[in-house]
Write a protein that holds these residues in place. Structure first.
Motif, PDB file in Angstrom:
ATOM      1  N   VAL A 136      16.497  46.707  48.939  1.00 54.92           N
ATOM      2  CA  VAL A 136      17.215  45.951  48.070  1.00 54.92           C
ATOM      3  C   VAL A 136      17.197  44.396  48.448  1.00 54.92           C
ATOM      4  O   VAL A 136      16.835  43.606  47.511  1.00 54.92           O
ATOM      5  N   PRO A 137      17.458  44.189  49.806  1.00 56.52           N
ATOM      6  CA  PRO A 137      17.511  42.782  50.012  1.00 56.52           C
ATOM      7  C   PRO A 137      15.859  42.009  49.880  1.00 56.52           C
ATOM      8  O   PRO A 137      15.958  40.864  49.633  1.00 56.52           O
ATOM      9  N   GLN A 138      14.743  42.944  50.204  1.00 53.07           N
ATOM     10  CA  GLN A 138      13.478  42.436  49.846  1.00 53.07           C
ATOM     11  C   GLN A 138      13.150  42.143  48.535  1.00 53.07           C
ATOM     12  O   GLN A 138      12.406  41.138  48.187  1.00 53.07           O
ATOM     13  N   ILE A 139      13.689  43.070  47.468  1.00 51.30           N
ATOM     14  CA  ILE A 139      13.602  42.921  46.173  1.00 51.30           C
ATOM     15  C   ILE A 139      14.528  41.636  45.657  1.00 51.30           C
ATOM     16  O   ILE A 139      14.025  40.892  44.807  1.00 51.30           O
ATOM     17  N   LEU A 140      15.669  41.477  46.285  1.00 53.27           N
ATOM     18  CA  LEU A 140      16.367  40.080  46.109  1.00 53.27           C
ATOM     19  C   LEU A 140      15.461  38.805  46.297  1.00 53.27           C
ATOM     20  O   LEU A 140      15.663  37.867  45.566  1.00 53.27           O
TER      21      LEU A 140
END
Length: 335
Positions: A136-140
């Motif tokens: 999720v942090p990488q997607i953000l």
């Protein structure tokens, strides 16, 4: 020859456990007057403790009461925070409305994630949630979503002023006002959790945790309850994330790394697995102890935190809530 057989049933199985009103009233009074005796930064930290307590309680509903392991709740925390930030930053929504909306978005996300996760149990489920928390942090940070999420730089949001009526009649500062909001939200979420656990749904959740095969044989729809519990757990974490985004006034992907998931898990274990009110102590622990370890030595902060954690687990193997229960039993034996 027919005989009458008297069947004794634990009343808690039919009417639920009673709320200890004296202790609840004492807790509410202490929590309500505390910000008036604290400085601004200490009040801000108290607000963060309550926010973490809400997120830890959400994880505890999933793991402590339903038996599903999760190492990815930082993802739901991030979704709730970004939901609130995006609604305020891009759509100019009132910040108070974004808090429940962040929870609703996370409930849907958690329920949908729980559906394919039904095939996984134990370590495999933990691994799947770990992948969620890492991704999720990488997607953000993705450049494709940069216009919405702000990319690596994140988003700045600003809290509105304290309502004039509150400021004039009670003299609350900004930190005190949001402390009170977080306190009321936490109490409400704890009350919901208490009623959930002591309801038929809660008993079904715990039956699945204790013996899934026996629960299914008694007609419990394990798949439905597992997915719903995942959704409710994500709802709690999303509420906490939305509150955190507003209180801190900033969101960025690096604020929701896998380390946050580990801290929430530690807070759940230290506070007491399967305990509602123990989440408050868990929130206090994961906020204060890492800061204390860093004050002792910046380079060895993780080592110091690890030593403190080992000592705490050794002294309180069943968490703070378990320690309190043991002390209560010993006091009763003395008197």
């Amino acid at each position: 020859m027919a005989t009458d057989v008297e069947t004794r049933v634990d009343p808690r199985l039919t009417v639920g456990a009673k709320i200890p009103f004296k202790w609840v009233a004492f807790f509410i009074i202490i929590g309500a007057v505390l910000p008036f005796f604290l400085e601004g930064y200490a009040t801000f930290q108290g607000t963060l403790i309550m926010i973490y307590a809400i997120a830890i309680l959400g994880l505890n509903l999933l793991t402590g009461f339903n038996g599903q392991f999760s190492l990815g709740h930082s993802a739901f925390y991030a979704v709730g925070a970004y939901t609130a930030a995006i609604l305020v930053y891009h759509l100019d929504w009132p910040v108070y409305v974004t808090i429940p909306f962040g929870g609703i978005v996370c409930f849907v996300a958690g329920f949908l994630f729980g559906l394919p996760a039904l095939r996984l149990e134990g370590l495999y489920l933990a691994l799947a949630t770990f992948a969620l928390g890492v991704s999720v942090p990488q997607i953000l940070k993705s450049s494709h979503l940069e216009g919405l999420t702000g990319g690596v730089q994140g988003l700045d949001i600003f809290r509105p002023k304290v309502p004039a009526f509150v400021a004039e009649n009670f003299g609350l500062t900004m930190d005190q006002w949001w402390y009170m909001i977080a306190f009321v939200v936490m109490l409400f979420m704890f009350w919901i959790a208490w009623n959930l656990i002591n309801s038929r749904t809660g008993r079904a959740m715990m039956a699945i945790r204790d013996n899934p095969i026996a629960a299914r044989s008694m007609g419990v729809n394990a798949s439905l309850y597992k997915s719903l519990t995942f959704g409710v757990s994500a709802f709690y974490t999303g509420i906490a994330g939305a509150l955190a985004a507003i209180v801190i006034e900033f969101v960025a992907p690096d604020s929701f790394t896998f380390q946050l998931s580990i801290l929430l898990f530690i807070g759940m274990v230290v506070g007491g697995t399967g305990s509602i009110w123990g989440a408050v102590f868990g929130g206090f622990f994961i906020l204060s102890v890492p800061n204390y370890a860093e004050e002792i030595s910046t380079g060895l902060s993780y080592a110091i935190f690890g030593v403190i954690l080992i000592l705490v687990i050794y002294v309180m193997p069943s968490g703070f809530a378990g320690l309190v229960n043991v002390l209560k039993m010993r006091v009763k034996k003395l008197f």
